[in-house]
Design an enzyme around this catalytic site. Structure first.
Site, mmCIF file in Angstrom:
data_model
loop_
_atom_site.group_PDB
_atom_site.id
_atom_site.type_symbol
_atom_site.label_atom_id
_atom_site.label_comp_id
_atom_site.label_asym_id
_atom_site.label_seq_id
_atom_site.Cartn_x
_atom_site.Cartn_y
_atom_site.Cartn_z
ATOM 1 N N GLY A 88 0.778 -1.235 0.000
ATOM 2 C CA GLY A 88 0.000 0.000 0.000
ATOM 3 C C GLY A 88 0.808 1.283 0.000
ATOM 4 O O GLY A 88 0.392 2.298 -0.553
ATOM 5 N N ASP B 237 0.513 3.347 4.216
ATOM 6 C CA ASP B 237 -0.530 4.077 3.506
ATOM 7 C C ASP B 237 -1.561 4.653 4.471
ATOM 8 O O ASP B 237 -1.938 5.802 4.375
ATOM 9 C CB ASP B 237 -1.204 3.196 2.433
ATOM 10 C CG ASP B 237 -1.657 1.828 2.949
ATOM 11 O OD1 ASP B 237 -1.481 1.541 4.149
ATOM 12 O OD2 ASP B 237 -2.187 1.048 2.145
ATOM 13 N N ASP C 101 -5.371 2.419 10.488
ATOM 14 C CA ASP C 101 -6.790 2.094 10.657
ATOM 15 C C ASP C 101 -6.982 1.510 12.055
ATOM 16 O O ASP C 101 -7.122 2.251 13.038
ATOM 17 C CB ASP C 101 -7.224 1.147 9.534
ATOM 18 C CG ASP C 101 -8.713 0.829 9.559
ATOM 19 O OD1 ASP C 101 -9.447 1.461 10.329
ATOM 20 O OD2 ASP C 101 -9.146 -0.051 8.797
ATOM 21 N N PHE D 179 -14.122 3.243 3.709
ATOM 22 C CA PHE D 179 -13.128 2.430 3.016
ATOM 23 C C PHE D 179 -12.688 3.145 1.744
ATOM 24 O O PHE D 179 -13.491 3.454 0.872
ATOM 25 C CB PHE D 179 -13.682 1.043 2.673
ATOM 26 C CG PHE D 179 -12.583 0.088 2.330
ATOM 27 C CD1 PHE D 179 -11.870 -0.550 3.335
ATOM 28 C CD2 PHE D 179 -12.227 -0.130 1.009
ATOM 29 C CE1 PHE D 179 -10.822 -1.409 3.012
ATOM 30 C CE2 PHE D 179 -11.186 -0.979 0.683
ATOM 31 C CZ PHE D 179 -10.485 -1.626 1.693
ATOM 32 N N VAL D 180 -11.381 3.414 1.657
ATOM 33 C CA VAL D 180 -10.858 4.205 0.550
ATOM 34 C C VAL D 180 -9.900 3.383 -0.311
ATOM 35 O O VAL D 180 -9.290 2.425 0.161
ATOM 36 C CB VAL D 180 -10.130 5.467 1.071
ATOM 37 C CG1 VAL D 180 -11.111 6.409 1.747
ATOM 38 C CG2 VAL D 180 -9.000 5.110 2.032
ATOM 39 N N LYS E 294 -7.369 7.061 9.817
ATOM 40 C CA LYS E 294 -8.818 6.952 10.004
ATOM 41 C C LYS E 294 -9.200 7.381 11.406
ATOM 42 O O LYS E 294 -8.615 6.924 12.385
ATOM 43 C CB LYS E 294 -9.279 5.505 9.773
ATOM 44 C CG LYS E 294 -9.878 5.297 8.422
ATOM 45 C CD LYS E 294 -10.488 3.940 8.255
ATOM 46 C CE LYS E 294 -10.381 3.545 6.799
ATOM 47 N NZ LYS E 294 -10.880 2.191 6.523
ATOM 48 N N ASP F 233 -5.771 -0.517 -1.845
ATOM 49 C CA ASP F 233 -6.517 -1.473 -2.663
ATOM 50 C C ASP F 233 -7.816 -1.916 -2.024
ATOM 51 O O ASP F 233 -8.019 -1.795 -0.812
ATOM 52 C CB ASP F 233 -5.662 -2.723 -2.889
ATOM 53 C CG ASP F 233 -5.557 -3.586 -1.621
ATOM 54 O OD1 ASP F 233 -5.087 -3.052 -0.592
ATOM 55 O OD2 ASP F 233 -5.967 -4.760 -1.647
ATOM 56 N N ARG G 214 -5.135 0.139 -6.891
ATOM 57 C CA ARG G 214 -3.911 0.768 -6.369
ATOM 58 C C ARG G 214 -3.363 1.819 -7.321
ATOM 59 O O ARG G 214 -2.689 2.756 -6.900
ATOM 60 C CB ARG G 214 -2.834 -0.293 -6.149
ATOM 61 C CG ARG G 214 -3.123 -1.287 -5.036
ATOM 62 C CD ARG G 214 -1.840 -2.027 -4.687
ATOM 63 N NE ARG G 214 -2.072 -3.271 -3.967
ATOM 64 C CZ ARG G 214 -2.206 -3.375 -2.644
ATOM 65 N NH1 ARG G 214 -2.162 -2.299 -1.906
ATOM 66 N NH2 ARG G 214 -2.399 -4.544 -2.071
HETATM 67 P P1 IMP Z 1 -4.663 -1.543 10.377
HETATM 68 O O1 IMP Z 1 -3.747 -2.692 10.710
HETATM 69 O O2 IMP Z 1 -6.098 -1.879 10.619
HETATM 70 O O3 IMP Z 1 -4.243 -0.228 10.972
HETATM 71 O O4 IMP Z 1 -4.646 -1.376 8.815
HETATM 72 C C1 IMP Z 1 -3.510 -1.136 8.123
HETATM 73 C C2 IMP Z 1 -3.614 -1.710 6.731
HETATM 74 O O5 IMP Z 1 -4.941 -2.079 6.356
HETATM 75 C C3 IMP Z 1 -3.192 -0.642 5.769
HETATM 76 O O6 IMP Z 1 -1.808 -0.669 5.551
HETATM 77 C C4 IMP Z 1 -4.010 -0.968 4.552
HETATM 78 O O7 IMP Z 1 -3.277 -1.850 3.722
HETATM 79 C C5 IMP Z 1 -5.250 -1.650 5.054
HETATM 80 N N1 IMP Z 1 -6.402 -0.715 5.111
HETATM 81 C C6 IMP Z 1 -6.979 -0.181 6.206
HETATM 82 N N2 IMP Z 1 -7.990 0.639 5.876
HETATM 83 C C7 IMP Z 1 -8.045 0.631 4.525
HETATM 84 C C8 IMP Z 1 -8.895 1.301 3.568
HETATM 85 O O8 IMP Z 1 -9.790 2.105 3.865
HETATM 86 N N3 IMP Z 1 -8.622 1.040 2.258
HETATM 87 C C9 IMP Z 1 -7.642 0.190 1.846
HETATM 88 N N4 IMP Z 1 -6.827 -0.447 2.702
HETATM 89 C C10 IMP Z 1 -7.033 -0.224 4.033
HETATM 90 MG MG MG Z 2 -3.947 -3.306 1.894
#
Ligand code: IMP
Ligand code: MG
Length: 179
Positions: free
Chosen positions: A43, A99, A102, A152-153, A131, A159, A165
């Site tokens: 990402g 990227d 979340d 969700f973006v 986020k 992706d 992407r």
């Molecule tokens: P986390 O572990 O939940 O903080 O998420 C991190 C990873 O989840 C990011 O590096 C992204 O690859 C993916 N991700 C989280 N939210 C989104 C979204 O809205 N769109 C696309 N990928 C996301």
């Molecule tokens: Mg991803």
């Protein structure tokens, strides 16, 4: 591809302008320090490439590949490291570039392993998007491009099921709805 997008959140020009600002701050903060940038693939590919071309410091670049999504729009909660060895960051200042922040699970897993196994001098986090929602792991990002709502973006590296992407902008998908 574009017809799958409900709305554009950040056009390409806004992204590039914000990266100018982030790069200027990072350049000042790391001047004279031994910096290794660790990009979280896949990402952060576009973001890291655009960011680093604006940081005129003698840095090193490494990549790490982790998976937590498995094609769904909600995190599985498990973070899997794709490589056998971690980057050689002993004695270096590390900037992890991702990227989006979340749930916090991905960056928490990376930071925990770096601190436990790699002996870095410091570790900071740079994310293009953050986020605004309760996290499963409390993670502080030192450099944030844009805070966003809990949507969700996709695009500019992000992706949905490995697609979108290559969009030059960041937008919200039409068909993905989170409950
Ligand atoms: P986390 O572990 O939940 O903080 O998420 C991190 C990873 O989840 C990011 O590096 C992204 O690859 C993916 N991700 C989280 N939210 C989104 C979204 O809205 N769109 C696309 N990928 C996301
Ligand atoms: Mg991803």
């Amino acid at each position: 591809m574009d017809q799958d997008i409900e709305k554009i959140l950040f056009p390409a020009t806004d992204i590039q302008a914000r990266i100018d600002e982030l790069a200027a701050r990072i350049t000042e903060d790391y001047r004279g320090k031994e910096l290794t940038v660790v990009a979280v693939l896949t990402g952060a590919l576009m973001f890291t490439a655009d960011l680093l071309r604006r940081i005129p410091l003698p840095l090193k670049l490494d990549c790490i590949s982790v998976a937590s999504y498995h094609g769904a729009a909600e995190s599985s909660g498990e973070v899997k490291f794709e490589q056998l060895s971690l980057p050689d960051i002993a004695g270096r200042h590390v900037l992890v570039v991702d990227d989006i922040l979340d749930s916090g699970l991905t960056l928490d897993a990376i930071l925990s392993r770096f601190h436990a196994e790699c002996r870095p001098l410091s570790v900071r986090i740079c994310v293009l998007l953050s986020k605004q929602r309760p996290r499963r792991k409390e993670i502080h990002a030192n450099y944030v491009g844009f805070p966003i709502a809990d949507e969700f973006v996709v695009g500019y590296g992000l992706d949905y099921d490995e697609r979108y992407r290559n969009l030059p902008f960041i937008g919200v998908l039409k068909q993905v709805r989170q409950g």
